[in-house]
Design a protein around this motif. Structure first.
Motif, PDB file in Angstrom:
ATOM      1  N   ASP A  91      -7.768  -2.288  -5.771  1.00  0.00           N
ATOM      2  CA  ASP A  91      -8.589  -1.223  -5.563  1.00  0.00           C
ATOM      3  C   ASP A  91      -8.388   0.048  -6.661  1.00  0.00           C
ATOM      4  O   ASP A  91      -7.365   0.528  -6.656  1.00  0.00           O
ATOM      5  CB  ASP A  91      -8.442  -0.631  -4.207  1.00  0.00           C
ATOM      6  CG  ASP A  91      -9.493   0.662  -3.981  1.00  0.00           C
ATOM      7  OD1 ASP A  91      -9.877   0.836  -4.730  1.00  0.00           O
ATOM      8  OD2 ASP A  91      -9.263   1.407  -2.713  1.00  0.00           O
ATOM      9  N   ALA A  92      -9.124  -0.071  -7.649  1.00  0.00           N
ATOM     10  CA  ALA A  92      -8.788   0.730  -8.676  1.00  0.00           C
ATOM     11  C   ALA A  92      -8.713   2.279  -8.107  1.00  0.00           C
ATOM     12  O   ALA A  92      -8.251   3.316  -8.880  1.00  0.00           O
ATOM     13  CB  ALA A  92      -9.986   0.716  -9.840  1.00  0.00           C
ATOM     14  N   ASP A 139       0.724  -1.168  -0.022  1.00  0.00           N
ATOM     15  CA  ASP A 139       0.059   0.069   0.100  1.00  0.00           C
ATOM     16  C   ASP A 139       0.610   1.216   0.228  1.00  0.00           C
ATOM     17  O   ASP A 139       0.405   2.341  -0.297  1.00  0.00           O
ATOM     18  CB  ASP A 139      -0.829  -0.160   1.102  1.00  0.00           C
ATOM     19  CG  ASP A 139      -2.108  -1.068   1.230  1.00  0.00           C
ATOM     20  OD1 ASP A 139      -2.453  -1.458  -0.022  1.00  0.00           O
ATOM     21  OD2 ASP A 139      -2.362  -1.361   2.349  1.00  0.00           O
ATOM     22  N   ASP A 140       2.124   1.253   0.343  1.00  0.00           N
ATOM     23  CA  ASP A 140       2.934   2.243   0.425  1.00  0.00           C
ATOM     24  C   ASP A 140       3.684   2.703  -1.028  1.00  0.00           C
ATOM     25  O   ASP A 140       4.461   3.475  -0.974  1.00  0.00           O
ATOM     26  CB  ASP A 140       4.077   2.098   1.491  1.00  0.00           C
ATOM     27  CG  ASP A 140       3.717   2.026   2.807  1.00  0.00           C
ATOM     28  OD1 ASP A 140       2.744   2.721   3.294  1.00  0.00           O
ATOM     29  OD2 ASP A 140       3.892   0.946   3.491  1.00  0.00           O
ATOM     30  N   LEU A 169       0.950  -7.665 -17.630  1.00  0.00           N
ATOM     31  CA  LEU A 169       1.502  -7.185 -16.288  1.00  0.00           C
ATOM     32  C   LEU A 169       0.062  -6.855 -15.573  1.00  0.00           C
ATOM     33  O   LEU A 169      -0.255  -6.981 -14.243  1.00  0.00           O
ATOM     34  CB  LEU A 169       1.857  -5.856 -16.400  1.00  0.00           C
ATOM     35  CG  LEU A 169       3.510  -5.929 -16.562  1.00  0.00           C
ATOM     36  CD1 LEU A 169       3.918  -4.084 -16.878  1.00  0.00           C
ATOM     37  CD2 LEU A 169       4.327  -6.150 -15.419  1.00  0.00           C
ATOM     38  N   ASN A 170      -1.176  -6.846 -16.195  1.00  0.00           N
ATOM     39  CA  ASN A 170      -2.313  -6.650 -15.521  1.00  0.00           C
ATOM     40  C   ASN A 170      -2.937  -7.347 -14.851  1.00  0.00           C
ATOM     41  O   ASN A 170      -3.458  -7.041 -13.555  1.00  0.00           O
ATOM     42  CB  ASN A 170      -3.374  -6.211 -16.916  1.00  0.00           C
ATOM     43  CG  ASN A 170      -2.971  -4.815 -17.386  1.00  0.00           C
ATOM     44  OD1 ASN A 170      -2.204  -3.961 -16.980  1.00  0.00           O
ATOM     45  ND2 ASN A 170      -3.456  -4.808 -18.596  1.00  0.00           N
ATOM     46  N   GLY A 171      -2.642  -8.835 -14.785  1.00  0.00           N
ATOM     47  CA  GLY A 171      -3.149  -9.920 -13.744  1.00  0.00           C
ATOM     48  C   GLY A 171      -2.494  -9.701 -12.769  1.00  0.00           C
ATOM     49  O   GLY A 171      -3.180  -9.560 -11.702  1.00  0.00           O
ATOM     50  N   GLU A 172      -1.176  -9.544 -12.619  1.00  0.00           N
ATOM     51  CA  GLU A 172      -0.421  -9.424 -11.327  1.00  0.00           C
ATOM     52  C   GLU A 172      -0.644  -8.170 -10.625  1.00  0.00           C
ATOM     53  O   GLU A 172      -0.799  -8.034  -9.554  1.00  0.00           O
ATOM     54  CB  GLU A 172       1.054  -9.730 -11.424  1.00  0.00           C
ATOM     55  CG  GLU A 172       1.279 -11.303 -11.595  1.00  0.00           C
ATOM     56  CD  GLU A 172       1.112 -12.130 -10.537  1.00  0.00           C
ATOM     57  OE1 GLU A 172       1.141 -11.984  -9.374  1.00  0.00           O
ATOM     58  OE2 GLU A 172       0.751 -13.578 -10.799  1.00  0.00           O
ATOM     59  N   TRP A 173      -0.790  -7.062 -11.431  1.00  0.00           N
ATOM     60  CA  TRP A 173      -0.986  -5.894 -10.954  1.00  0.00           C
ATOM     61  C   TRP A 173      -2.430  -5.598 -10.106  1.00  0.00           C
ATOM     62  O   TRP A 173      -2.372  -4.964  -8.919  1.00  0.00           O
ATOM     63  CB  TRP A 173      -1.091  -4.716 -12.263  1.00  0.00           C
ATOM     64  CG  TRP A 173      -1.235  -3.512 -12.031  1.00  0.00           C
ATOM     65  CD1 TRP A 173      -2.017  -2.685 -11.959  1.00  0.00           C
ATOM     66  CD2 TRP A 173       0.012  -2.449 -11.548  1.00  0.00           C
ATOM     67  NE1 TRP A 173      -2.069  -1.250 -11.664  1.00  0.00           N
ATOM     68  CE2 TRP A 173      -0.760  -1.251 -11.451  1.00  0.00           C
ATOM     69  CE3 TRP A 173       1.190  -2.594 -11.361  1.00  0.00           C
ATOM     70  CZ2 TRP A 173      -0.014  -0.256 -10.897  1.00  0.00           C
ATOM     71  CZ3 TRP A 173       1.932  -1.409 -10.794  1.00  0.00           C
ATOM     72  CH2 TRP A 173       1.383  -0.266 -10.711  1.00  0.00           C
TER      73      TRP A 173
END
Length: 128
Positions: free
Chosen positions: A99-100, A70-71, A89-93
């Motif tokens: 939380d968008a 979260d930091d 990248l989007n899956g792991e991201w």
């Protein structure tokens, strides 16, 4: 006492005399984080495995510095094939940052990577 503190974590180490990350106050900036497997220390041949490993290293890095994912404020990625890399990248991201309304900034660039790397990154984190 030194203002700057080197940050390291198990399963990842640079060949050159540089730390995995460096911290001054509440700001953490990493060196390049590759997709080497944290257990075997080898570079997987496929991008999916490298990406999964990178996200493991991101988590381990911020935790070693006393924070959480979260930091993380920004992640810069360098990929061999940007058309494939960005989508992969989007899956792991989204797993790491679900939380968008609260995701780090992200930038992806193409690079001529060496040593079997298909992707690498660096991060900036700010601890509250």
């Amino acid at each position: 006492m030194a203002k700057r503190k080197s940050i390291t974590w198990p399963g990842f180490k640079h060949e050159n005399p540089i730390p995995n990350a460096s911290m001054i106050g509440n700001i953490l900036m990493s060196s390049i984080i590759s997709g080497r497997d944290p257990e075997s220390h080898t570079m997987p041949p496929d991008a999916e495995a490298q990406i999964a490993n990178i996200f493991k290293h991101i988590k381990a890095g911020v935790e070693a510095a006393g924070g959480t994912v979260d930091d993380v404020l920004k992640v810069n990625f360098w990929v061999k094939d940007p058309g494939v890399g960005r989508k992969m990248l989007n899956g792991e991201w989204t797993k790491m940052f679900p939380d968008a309304a609260s995701r780090p900034a992200r930038h992806t660039s193409q690079a001529n990577l060496e040593g079997g790397q298909l992707i690498n990154c660096d991060i900036t984190a700010v601890f509250a």
